[in-house]
Scaffold this active site. Structure first.
Site, PDB file in Angstrom:
ATOM      1  CB  CYS A  79      -0.938   0.009   1.205  1.00 24.06           C
ATOM      2  SG  CYS A  79      -2.027  -1.414   1.258  1.00 24.06           S
ATOM      3  CG  HIS A 133      -3.319   3.446   2.922  1.00 28.72           C
ATOM      4  ND1 HIS A 133      -3.794   3.196   1.651  1.00 28.72           N
ATOM      5  CD2 HIS A 133      -3.249   2.239   3.543  1.00 28.72           C
ATOM      6  CE1 HIS A 133      -4.008   1.903   1.518  1.00 28.72           C
ATOM      7  NE2 HIS A 133      -3.684   1.293   2.640  1.00 28.72           N
ATOM      8  CG  ASN A 150      -6.520  -0.787   1.783  1.00 27.77           C
ATOM      9  OD1 ASN A 150      -5.920  -0.335   0.812  1.00 27.77           O
ATOM     10  ND2 ASN A 150      -5.897  -1.240   2.860  1.00 27.77           N
TER      11      ASN A 150
HETATM   12  O1  UT7 Z   1      -3.159  -1.412   4.059  1.00 24.97           O
HETATM   13  C1  UT7 Z   1      -3.016  -1.957   5.335  1.00 24.97           C
HETATM   14  C2  UT7 Z   1      -3.999  -3.045   5.442  1.00 24.97           C
HETATM   15  N1  UT7 Z   1      -4.566  -3.360   6.690  1.00 24.97           N
HETATM   16  C3  UT7 Z   1      -5.182  -2.533   7.576  1.00 24.97           C
HETATM   17  O2  UT7 Z   1      -5.168  -1.363   7.494  1.00 24.97           O
HETATM   18  C4  UT7 Z   1      -5.894  -3.198   8.714  1.00 24.97           C
HETATM   19  C5  UT7 Z   1      -5.781  -2.484  10.023  1.00 24.97           C
HETATM   20  N2  UT7 Z   1      -6.671  -3.090  11.009  1.00 24.97           N
HETATM   21  C6  UT7 Z   1      -7.995  -2.870  11.024  1.00 24.97           C
HETATM   22  O3  UT7 Z   1      -8.486  -2.120  10.218  1.00 24.97           O
HETATM   23  C7  UT7 Z   1      -8.814  -3.537  12.108  1.00 24.97           C
HETATM   24  O4  UT7 Z   1      -7.960  -4.192  13.010  1.00 24.97           O
HETATM   25  C8  UT7 Z   1      -9.847  -4.535  11.551  1.00 24.97           C
HETATM   26  C9  UT7 Z   1     -10.960  -3.779  10.833  1.00 24.97           C
HETATM   27  C10 UT7 Z   1      -9.197  -5.514  10.588  1.00 24.97           C
HETATM   28  C11 UT7 Z   1     -10.480  -5.329  12.686  1.00 24.97           C
HETATM   29  O5  UT7 Z   1     -11.086  -4.447  13.604  1.00 24.97           O
HETATM   30  P1  UT7 Z   1     -10.819  -4.643  15.174  1.00 24.97           P
HETATM   31  O6  UT7 Z   1     -11.644  -3.664  15.875  1.00 24.97           O
HETATM   32  O7  UT7 Z   1      -9.335  -4.602  15.367  1.00 24.97           O
HETATM   33  O8  UT7 Z   1     -11.424  -6.062  15.402  1.00 24.97           O
HETATM   34  P2  UT7 Z   1     -10.707  -7.338  16.004  1.00 24.97           P
HETATM   35  O9  UT7 Z   1      -9.702  -7.878  15.042  1.00 24.97           O
HETATM   36  O10 UT7 Z   1     -10.226  -6.974  17.371  1.00 24.97           O
HETATM   37  O11 UT7 Z   1     -11.910  -8.341  16.092  1.00 24.97           O
HETATM   38  C12 UT7 Z   1     -12.988  -8.140  16.984  1.00 24.97           C
HETATM   39  C13 UT7 Z   1     -14.003  -9.249  16.775  1.00 24.97           C
HETATM   40  C14 UT7 Z   1     -13.392 -10.630  16.718  1.00 24.97           C
HETATM   41  O12 UT7 Z   1     -14.273 -11.511  17.371  1.00 24.97           O
HETATM   42  P3  UT7 Z   1     -13.894 -12.080  18.834  1.00 24.97           P
HETATM   43  O13 UT7 Z   1     -12.565 -12.777  18.653  1.00 24.97           O
HETATM   44  O14 UT7 Z   1     -13.798 -10.858  19.681  1.00 24.97           O
HETATM   45  O15 UT7 Z   1     -15.030 -12.974  19.134  1.00 24.97           O
HETATM   46  C15 UT7 Z   1     -13.384 -10.955  15.246  1.00 24.97           C
HETATM   47  O16 UT7 Z   1     -13.483 -12.341  14.983  1.00 24.97           O
HETATM   48  O17 UT7 Z   1     -14.668  -9.052  15.530  1.00 24.97           O
HETATM   49  C16 UT7 Z   1     -14.636 -10.263  14.774  1.00 24.97           C
HETATM   50  N3  UT7 Z   1     -14.632  -9.937  13.360  1.00 24.97           N
HETATM   51  C17 UT7 Z   1     -15.738  -9.738  12.647  1.00 24.97           C
HETATM   52  N4  UT7 Z   1     -17.047  -9.766  12.971  1.00 24.97           N
HETATM   53  C18 UT7 Z   1     -17.938  -9.502  11.997  1.00 24.97           C
HETATM   54  C19 UT7 Z   1     -13.548  -9.774  12.560  1.00 24.97           C
HETATM   55  N5  UT7 Z   1     -13.954  -9.472  11.313  1.00 24.97           N
HETATM   56  C20 UT7 Z   1     -15.307  -9.457  11.336  1.00 24.97           C
HETATM   57  C21 UT7 Z   1     -16.301  -9.189  10.371  1.00 24.97           C
HETATM   58  N6  UT7 Z   1     -17.593  -9.222  10.751  1.00 24.97           N
HETATM   59  N7  UT7 Z   1     -15.984  -8.886   9.083  1.00 24.97           N
END
Ligand code: UT7
Length: 350
Positions: free
Chosen positions: A114, A251, A281
């Site tokens: 990215c 970004h 993204n």
């Molecule tokens: O170009 C660079 C590319 N990457 C990025 O920029 C990613 C940067 N990170 C993020 O944007 C965030 O960390 C995410 C959007 C990927 C995730 O958000 P978060 O608030 O950090 O969520 P999390 O990973 O802490 O997950 C919270 C919960 C989990 O469930 P449990 O383990 O708490 O039961 C996940 O399994 O949300 C769950 N979860 C979802 N639920 C519904 C993860 N993805 C999803 C989904 N729908 N799509």
């Protein structure tokens, strides 16, 4: 006299097909509400079967060339930033060069995920600043829909396909990118990862096609940190203050990352472009598409100073500060008040 790499044309290309959060609800266990509240994304574009990084990049490039009134054969160099190239080789840039009929241009790809488009911009600007070339095309194009695991809700909701491009032209007037910060922390590479096609030594064991794996929380923390640090650094190196900047283009990965950085930096949200709600993204294409949208929305005008910051796999990051403007008369002496030290700066930290 110093030569500057003025941005004289820009263009974007987004595939027609729209994939909404509601569509994703039918594919994985997720909801529109979860995706919107955790990322700000509502929908994204998905490339058609006949589309690729090179075809989308070519379309964006055509628009940028048309605006700059530069003919393909006048181009000296084409750099394409992509981490989803049509082939391992030839480079996407050669495919774009051929499709445009840019018969005089050298062509190569840059891959810093990215962050890649800002790296390509840094490289292209140096070729102009040192007097080697006069007309350079910088393209960012990615088709992450082809490297996503569509059964992984942690990643498949985040990305979309698209392309953006700018034309850089040699100018005596202080304009275009006036500084760069480029950084890398390879130790964090495990946090966003896609193996290659041929299982090279050093890569992770894998089966089947490459797909993106990500530790979202780690990337999130890294992203907020580097957006804040790189923004402060690039502005300070230009001898300016944050208040002197007219527009911030970060970004487009996650609305929460942008808002957290905006809060820490204490900058007004009105000066921040956000379009991830409709495109997600788009990796390498994220910043050049955002520049096009900023112009369309009237947020970026002749004479504006814009700070751009990208981050991603590597882990890598980059920033630049640009004096925007197509017409020379846009550059009043007051708008040229950059520090004499604000020469293009290349920096890498391991
Ligand atoms: O170009 C660079 C590319 N990457 C990025 O920029 C990613 C940067 N990170 C993020 O944007 C965030 O960390 C995410 C959007 C990927 C995730 O958000 P978060 O608030 O950090 O969520 P999390 O990973 O802490 O997950 C919270 C919960 C989990 O469930 P449990 O383990 O708490 O039961 C996940 O399994 O949300 C769950 N979860 C979802 N639920 C519904 C993860 N993805 C999803 C989904 N729908 N799509």
């Amino acid at each position: 006299m110093r030569t500057y790499a003025r941005i004289t044309g820009w263009g974007k290309y987004l595939p027609e097909k729209i994939l909404t959060n509601y569509d994703l609800e039918k594919m994985v266990s997720t909801s529109d509400d979860w995706i919107r509240s955790r990322t700000g994304i509502g929908e994204r574009r998905i490339a058609g079967e006949q589309e690729s990084a090179s075809t989308m990049g070519t379309e964006a490039a055509r628009l940028a060339l048309e605006m700059a009134e530069v003919l393909p054969h006048e181009l000296d160099l084409i750099i394409v930033s992509t981490s989803t190239p049509d082939n391992v080789f030839p480079a996407c840039a050669s495919l774009v060069q051929n499709a445009l009929g840019a018969t005089r241009a050298g062509a190569f790809d840059v891959n810093a995920a990215c962050t890649g488009w800002l790296c390509a911009l840094a490289v292209g600007s140096q070729f102009i600043a040192n007097g080697v070339y006069r007309n350079v095309l910088i393209v960012g194009s990615d088709v992450y829909s082809r490297v996503l695991d569509w059964s992984d809700r942690n990643t498949c909701i985040l990305f979309g396909d698209g392309a953006g491009a700018v034309v850089l032209q040699a100018s005596d007037v202080p304009s275009g990118p006036l500084g760069f910060v480029l950084g890398s922390d390879g130790a964090g590479g495990v946090h966003v990862y896609a193996h290659n096609y041929f299982g090279a030594a050093g890569g992770r064991p894998h089966k089947g096609r490459p797909y993106l794996e990500m530790n979202g929380r780690e990337v999130y923390k890294f992203a907020v940190k580097v957006v804040c640090e790189a923004t402060s650094q690039i502005v300070a190196e230009a001898g300016l203050k944050l208040a002197d900047v007219d527009l911030f283009v970060f970004h487009q990965a996650n609305d929460r990352i942008i808002r957290a950085a905006v809060k820490t930096l204490d900058i007004p949200l009105e000066k921040v472009l956000i379009n991830l709600d409709v495109y997600g993204n788009t990796s390498s294409a994220s910043i050049p598409i955002a520049l096009c949208d900023a112009v369309e929305r009237g947020m970026l005008k002749d004479g504006s100073r814009v700070v751009m910051v990208a981050f991603g796999a590597g882990l890598s990051w980059g920033a630049s500060i640009v004096q925007w403007g197509v017409r020379e008369e846009a550059f009043s002496p007051a708008r040229q008040a950059f520090s004499p030290n604000a020469i293009p700066v290349m920096e890498s930290r391991g």
